[in-house]
Design a protein around this motif. Structure first.
Motif, PDB file in Angstrom:
ATOM      1  N   PHE B  34      89.717  47.017   6.941  1.00  0.00           N
ATOM      2  CA  PHE B  34      90.666  48.113   7.101  1.00  0.00           C
ATOM      3  C   PHE B  34      91.178  48.557   5.743  1.00  0.00           C
ATOM      4  CE2 PHE B  34      90.677  47.232  11.507  1.00  0.00           C
ATOM      5  CZ  PHE B  34      90.740  45.866  11.657  1.00  0.00           C
ATOM      6  N   TYR B  36      94.409  50.693   4.187  1.00  0.00           N
ATOM      7  CA  TYR B  36      95.729  51.246   4.470  1.00  0.00           C
ATOM      8  C   TYR B  36      96.273  51.850   3.186  1.00  0.00           C
ATOM      9  CZ  TYR B  36      96.056  48.485   8.819  1.00  0.00           C
ATOM     10  OH  TYR B  36      95.859  47.947  10.072  1.00  0.00           O
ATOM     11  N   PRO B  44     102.493  49.851   5.870  1.00  0.00           N
ATOM     12  CA  PRO B  44     101.116  50.306   5.664  1.00  0.00           C
ATOM     13  C   PRO B  44     100.736  51.388   6.668  1.00  0.00           C
ATOM     14  CG  PRO B  44     101.233  47.909   5.598  1.00  0.00           C
ATOM     15  CD  PRO B  44     102.560  48.393   6.099  1.00  0.00           C
ATOM     16  N   PHE B  46      97.653  53.438   8.324  1.00  0.00           N
ATOM     17  CA  PHE B  46      96.223  53.267   8.550  1.00  0.00           C
ATOM     18  C   PHE B  46      95.409  54.435   7.997  1.00  0.00           C
ATOM     19  CE2 PHE B  46      92.328  52.230  10.445  1.00  0.00           C
ATOM     20  CZ  PHE B  46      91.844  53.340  11.107  1.00  0.00           C
ATOM     21  N   THR B  49      88.845  52.159   9.417  1.00  0.00           N
ATOM     22  CA  THR B  49      88.294  50.889   9.851  1.00  0.00           C
ATOM     23  C   THR B  49      86.780  50.958   9.711  1.00  0.00           C
ATOM     24  OG1 THR B  49      90.043  50.644  11.499  1.00  0.00           O
ATOM     25  CG2 THR B  49      88.127  49.213  11.704  1.00  0.00           C
ATOM     26  N   TYR B  51      83.230  48.532  10.359  1.00  0.00           N
ATOM     27  CA  TYR B  51      82.829  47.327  11.084  1.00  0.00           C
ATOM     28  C   TYR B  51      81.509  46.732  10.610  1.00  0.00           C
ATOM     29  CZ  TYR B  51      86.560  48.034  14.496  1.00  0.00           C
ATOM     30  OH  TYR B  51      87.779  48.168  15.107  1.00  0.00           O
ATOM     31  N   LEU B  87      95.775  49.375   0.243  1.00  0.00           N
ATOM     32  CA  LEU B  87      95.568  48.006   0.690  1.00  0.00           C
ATOM     33  C   LEU B  87      94.274  47.879   1.476  1.00  0.00           C
ATOM     34  CD1 LEU B  87      99.135  47.238   2.133  1.00  0.00           C
ATOM     35  CD2 LEU B  87      98.298  46.781  -0.165  1.00  0.00           C
ATOM     36  N   GLN B  91      89.211  41.307   8.533  1.00  0.00           N
ATOM     37  CA  GLN B  91      89.557  40.653   9.793  1.00  0.00           C
ATOM     38  C   GLN B  91      88.415  39.749  10.224  1.00  0.00           C
ATOM     39  OE1 GLN B  91      92.216  42.270  12.984  1.00  0.00           O
ATOM     40  NE2 GLN B  91      90.250  43.042  13.685  1.00  0.00           N
ATOM     41  N   PRO B 100      94.053  39.845  10.350  1.00  0.00           N
ATOM     42  CA  PRO B 100      93.684  40.447   9.074  1.00  0.00           C
ATOM     43  C   PRO B 100      94.270  39.679   7.888  1.00  0.00           C
ATOM     44  CG  PRO B 100      94.961  41.988  10.426  1.00  0.00           C
ATOM     45  CD  PRO B 100      95.046  40.642  11.054  1.00  0.00           C
ATOM     46  N   PHE B 102      95.097  40.366   3.945  1.00  0.00           N
ATOM     47  CA  PHE B 102      95.269  41.485   3.036  1.00  0.00           C
ATOM     48  C   PHE B 102      94.972  41.104   1.601  1.00  0.00           C
ATOM     49  CE2 PHE B 102      97.180  45.069   5.281  1.00  0.00           C
ATOM     50  CZ  PHE B 102      97.439  44.506   6.518  1.00  0.00           C
TER      51      PHE B 102
END
Lengths: 113, 112
Positions: B34, B36, B44, B46, B49, B51, B87, B91, B100, B102
């Motif tokens: 992710f 942010y 944060p 969003f 994302t 994958y 950021l 995950q 998650p 960070f």
């Protein structure tokens, strides 16, 4: 657009006092989280909550911390006896499903004196 | 040992000067990465994302890419309003949950 809300935005407390931080997650979300961010440091996971119970917690989340979902909308973090090192921003987050994107609230800035 | 490393820690750009932010990770069993944006004193916000390796996402001046070891956030012709801390969070499955982790973030300042 739905969003996570948190209250209060700022909280100042004396060491040893109890504080309760409140969050209203996005209404159809099922998973709820608390994170903290000490000034200048990274966001750290505290606890996750699903189906009215804690699903994961970090080493930070010791016996002084507890979480609760007292009704269908609020999610709270209680610190029983605050310490100076608890001073941080506390963020609530929620998501529909565990592996999906988490949406964060604006945070509560906690200052322990 | 940090599982998520972001570089650079800080970046100053002139308006219009494109650049990239890096997020390298060492977690196994990645279940999502992710990005942010965080403004001072705020939560944060969003952005993207990702994958799977090879995936790319775009939003306005931002483009995020993912490989098996790292992700890049490309900023094309940035504006002063893009100034923020970016950021990265990865995950992986921890017990029965996805938690998650960070990175420390990259602080971006865009000068007019």
């Amino acid at each position: 657009e739905p969003e996570v809300t948190q209250t209060p935005s700022h909280q100042v407390t004396q060491m040893g006092q109890e504080v309760i931080l409140r969050c209203v997650p996005i209404s159809n979300h099922l998973y709820f989280y608390w994170y903290r961010q000490i000034l200048g440091q990274k966001v750290e996971f505290l606890v996750s909550f699903y189906n009215n119970e804690i699903s994961e917690k970090s080493e930070i989340f010791d016996d002084q911390f507890s979480v609760e979902r007292p009704d269908g909308s609020n999610f709270t973090l209680k610190i029983r006896s605050t310490k100076l090192e608890d001073s941080a921003m506390y963020f609530c987050a929620s998501t529909m499903a565990s592996q999906e994107t988490q949406y964060f609230g604006p945070g509560t800035r906690l200052l322990v004196l | 040992e940090d599982q998520v490393t972001q570089s650079p820690e800080a970046l100053r750009l002139q308006e219009g000067e494109s650049s990239s932010l890096n997020c390298s990770y060492t977690v196994s069993g990645l279940r999502g990465l992710f990005w942010y944006r965080q403004d001072p004193g705020k939560g944060p916000e969003f952005l993207f994302t990702l994958y799977s390796a090879g995936e790319e996402k775009e939003k306005e001046r931002l483009k995020a890419t993912l490989t098996k070891k790292e992700s890049f956030l490309h900023i094309t012709a940035p504006k002063p309003e893009d100034s923020a801390t970016y950021l990265c969070a990865v995950q992986a499955k921890t017990g029965g949950s996805y938690i998650p982790t960070f990175g420390r973030g990259t602080s971006l300042i865009v000068h007019p």
